[in-house]
Scaffold this motif. Structure first.
Motif, PDB file in Angstrom:
ATOM      1  N   PHE A  24       1.244  -1.511  -0.002  1.00  0.00           N
ATOM      2  CA  PHE A  24       0.267  -0.275   0.097  1.00  0.00           C
ATOM      3  C   PHE A  24       1.158   0.841  -0.240  1.00  0.00           C
ATOM      4  N   VAL A  25       2.002   1.464   0.471  1.00  0.00           N
ATOM      5  CA  VAL A  25       3.265   1.919   0.669  1.00  0.00           C
ATOM      6  C   VAL A  25       3.492   2.683  -0.929  1.00  0.00           C
ATOM      7  N   LEU A  26       4.112   1.423  -1.267  1.00  0.00           N
ATOM      8  CA  LEU A  26       4.242   1.233  -2.482  1.00  0.00           C
ATOM      9  C   LEU A  26       3.680   2.555  -3.786  1.00  0.00           C
ATOM     10  N   ARG A  27       1.899   1.659  -4.233  1.00  0.00           N
ATOM     11  CA  ARG A  27       0.962   1.932  -4.413  1.00  0.00           C
ATOM     12  C   ARG A  27       0.454   3.837  -4.115  1.00  0.00           C
ATOM     13  N   TYR A  28       0.801   4.295  -2.843  1.00  0.00           N
ATOM     14  CA  TYR A  28       0.156   5.759  -2.448  1.00  0.00           C
ATOM     15  C   TYR A  28       1.025   6.641  -2.984  1.00  0.00           C
ATOM     16  N   LYS A  29       2.855   5.300  -3.303  1.00  0.00           N
ATOM     17  CA  LYS A  29       4.151   6.907  -3.152  1.00  0.00           C
ATOM     18  C   LYS A  29       3.784   7.030  -4.770  1.00  0.00           C
ATOM     19  N   PHE A  30       3.904   5.872  -5.621  1.00  0.00           N
ATOM     20  CA  PHE A  30       4.245   5.810  -6.185  1.00  0.00           C
ATOM     21  C   PHE A  30       3.096   5.391  -7.895  1.00  0.00           C
ATOM     22  N   GLY A  31       1.745   5.223  -7.084  1.00  0.00           N
ATOM     23  CA  GLY A  31       0.610   5.135  -8.445  1.00  0.00           C
ATOM     24  C   GLY A  31      -0.013   3.339  -9.102  1.00  0.00           C
ATOM     25  N   LYS A  32      -0.445   3.349  -9.305  1.00  0.00           N
ATOM     26  CA  LYS A  32      -0.711   2.044 -10.425  1.00  0.00           C
ATOM     27  C   LYS A  32      -0.709   2.158 -11.983  1.00  0.00           C
ATOM     28  N   SER A  33      -0.190   1.104 -12.398  1.00  0.00           N
ATOM     29  CA  SER A  33       0.314   1.134 -13.460  1.00  0.00           C
ATOM     30  C   SER A  33      -1.469   1.204 -14.351  1.00  0.00           C
ATOM     31  N   ASN A  34      -1.080   1.916 -15.324  1.00  0.00           N
ATOM     32  CA  ASN A  34      -2.392   2.279 -16.604  1.00  0.00           C
ATOM     33  C   ASN A  34      -2.197   1.780 -17.920  1.00  0.00           C
ATOM     34  N   ARG A  35      -1.310   0.550 -18.221  1.00  0.00           N
ATOM     35  CA  ARG A  35      -1.356   0.149 -18.899  1.00  0.00           C
ATOM     36  C   ARG A  35      -0.450  -1.402 -18.696  1.00  0.00           C
ATOM     37  N   ASP A  36      -1.372  -3.140 -19.834  1.00  0.00           N
ATOM     38  CA  ASP A  36      -0.643  -3.331 -19.701  1.00  0.00           C
ATOM     39  C   ASP A  36       0.734  -3.856 -20.217  1.00  0.00           C
ATOM     40  N   VAL A  37       1.559  -4.842 -18.990  1.00  0.00           N
ATOM     41  CA  VAL A  37       3.503  -5.149 -18.736  1.00  0.00           C
ATOM     42  C   VAL A  37       3.235  -5.523 -20.193  1.00  0.00           C
ATOM     43  N   ARG A  38       4.407  -4.916 -20.547  1.00  0.00           N
ATOM     44  CA  ARG A  38       5.179  -5.207 -21.571  1.00  0.00           C
ATOM     45  C   ARG A  38       6.154  -6.624 -21.789  1.00  0.00           C
ATOM     46  N   ASP A  39       6.700  -7.040 -22.633  1.00  0.00           N
ATOM     47  CA  ASP A  39       7.290  -8.281 -22.564  1.00  0.00           C
ATOM     48  C   ASP A  39       8.874  -8.131 -22.058  1.00  0.00           C
ATOM     49  N   TYR A  40       9.389  -8.886 -21.758  1.00  0.00           N
ATOM     50  CA  TYR A  40      10.580  -9.145 -21.595  1.00  0.00           C
ATOM     51  C   TYR A  40      11.864  -8.236 -23.270  1.00  0.00           C
ATOM     52  N   GLN A  41      11.626  -9.018 -23.628  1.00  0.00           N
ATOM     53  CA  GLN A  41      11.590  -8.372 -25.638  1.00  0.00           C
ATOM     54  C   GLN A  41      11.416  -7.021 -25.815  1.00  0.00           C
ATOM     55  N   THR A  42      10.456  -6.734 -25.674  1.00  0.00           N
ATOM     56  CA  THR A  42       9.944  -5.019 -25.629  1.00  0.00           C
ATOM     57  C   THR A  42      10.473  -4.047 -24.220  1.00  0.00           C
ATOM     58  N   VAL A  43      10.782  -4.416 -23.307  1.00  0.00           N
ATOM     59  CA  VAL A  43      11.556  -4.256 -22.308  1.00  0.00           C
ATOM     60  C   VAL A  43      13.152  -3.654 -22.193  1.00  0.00           C
ATOM     61  N   VAL A  44      13.465  -4.767 -23.070  1.00  0.00           N
ATOM     62  CA  VAL A  44      15.029  -4.970 -24.027  1.00  0.00           C
ATOM     63  C   VAL A  44      15.347  -3.392 -24.370  1.00  0.00           C
ATOM     64  N   ASN A  45      14.916  -3.279 -25.671  1.00  0.00           N
ATOM     65  CA  ASN A  45      14.617  -2.908 -27.120  1.00  0.00           C
ATOM     66  C   ASN A  45      14.109  -1.205 -26.220  1.00  0.00           C
ATOM     67  N   ARG A  46      13.641  -1.289 -25.847  1.00  0.00           N
ATOM     68  CA  ARG A  46      13.246   0.479 -25.134  1.00  0.00           C
ATOM     69  C   ARG A  46      14.454   0.615 -24.216  1.00  0.00           C
ATOM     70  N   TYR A  47      15.218  -0.270 -23.639  1.00  0.00           N
ATOM     71  CA  TYR A  47      16.215   0.073 -22.798  1.00  0.00           C
ATOM     72  C   TYR A  47      17.700   0.312 -23.503  1.00  0.00           C
ATOM     73  N   GLN A  48      17.480   0.110 -24.436  1.00  0.00           N
ATOM     74  CA  GLN A  48      18.657   0.113 -25.550  1.00  0.00           C
ATOM     75  C   GLN A  48      18.464   0.773 -25.843  1.00  0.00           C
ATOM     76  N   GLU A  49      17.391   1.789 -26.406  1.00  0.00           N
ATOM     77  CA  GLU A  49      16.715   3.088 -27.472  1.00  0.00           C
ATOM     78  C   GLU A  49      17.076   4.204 -26.680  1.00  0.00           C
ATOM     79  N   ARG A  50      16.511   4.253 -24.964  1.00  0.00           N
ATOM     80  CA  ARG A  50      16.622   5.195 -24.142  1.00  0.00           C
ATOM     81  C   ARG A  50      18.499   5.799 -23.943  1.00  0.00           C
ATOM     82  N   LEU A  51      19.249   4.258 -23.666  1.00  0.00           N
ATOM     83  CA  LEU A  51      20.644   3.668 -23.294  1.00  0.00           C
ATOM     84  C   LEU A  51      20.753   4.955 -24.632  1.00  0.00           C
TER      85      LEU A  51
END
Length: 174
Positions: free
Chosen positions: A62-89
């Motif tokens: 409940f502290v995490l929920r209060y402090k940072f909120g809740k997700s408003n989208r579906d979870v991305r798959d592993y490869q999408t997370v990796v690709n997004r990180y590489q792009e941001r990097l």
């Protein structure tokens, strides 16, 4: 990815990193390629990224929920997370965040301690990953300095990739 797969991935990536660093000559712990981190700094950086995640996962949900909120989208798959990180990097070349900014080079006397701490924090993360509910993994979010707010499942998958990213960097530079 399901919780067990993520936990096993963390274990595999963490073990590969620790094995590789342990097998290297001690000089590489304190001396790196010109203008690049030493293997000690890579280990310290990873510890500085995994420890706060474990600390956050130890907090009441409940502290995490209060402090940072809740997700408003579906979870991305592993490869999408990796690709997004590489792009941001690519867009953040040369930038370092948080406690890793202006990081000291750990002394050789700290090598075994830091590798042991990485092992312990990796095991804690595996345990916490398996213990947290799927609902909380997918709906609770945590902030990431480069990626923004991410569902916990994504940030744990990113952590596995982050360890692999640094292991590959070490292998390429040494």
């Amino acid at each position: 990815m399901n919780k067990d797969s993520i936990a096993e991935l963390i274990d595999d990536k963490n073990n590969a990193l620790i094995s590789w660093i342990s097998a290297q000559e001690d000089e590489k712990w304190i001396e790196g390629p010109k203008n690049k981190w030493t293997s000690g700094q890579h280990a310290l950086h990873l510890l500085q990224s995994i420890k706060p995640l474990n600390d956050a996962l130890s907090m009441p949900k409940f502290v995490l929920r209060y402090k940072f909120g809740k997700s408003n989208r579906d979870v991305r798959d592993y490869q999408t997370v990796v690709n997004r990180y590489q792009e941001r990097l690519k867009n953040a070349v040369g930038e370092t965040f948080g406690p890793s900014k202006n990081m000291k080079t750990p002394a050789l006397t700290e090598k075994q301690y830091l590798l042991d701490r990485l092992q312990v924090e990796g095991k804690k993360l595996q345990y916490k990953t398996r213990k947290i509910s799927d609902k909380n993994l997918d709906t609770l979010i945590l902030p990431h300095p480069l990626m923004g707010k991410m569902p916990i499942r994504e940030i744990i998958m990113w952590t596995a990739h982050h360890i692999e990213h640094h292991t590959n960097t070490l292998k390429e530079k040494y």
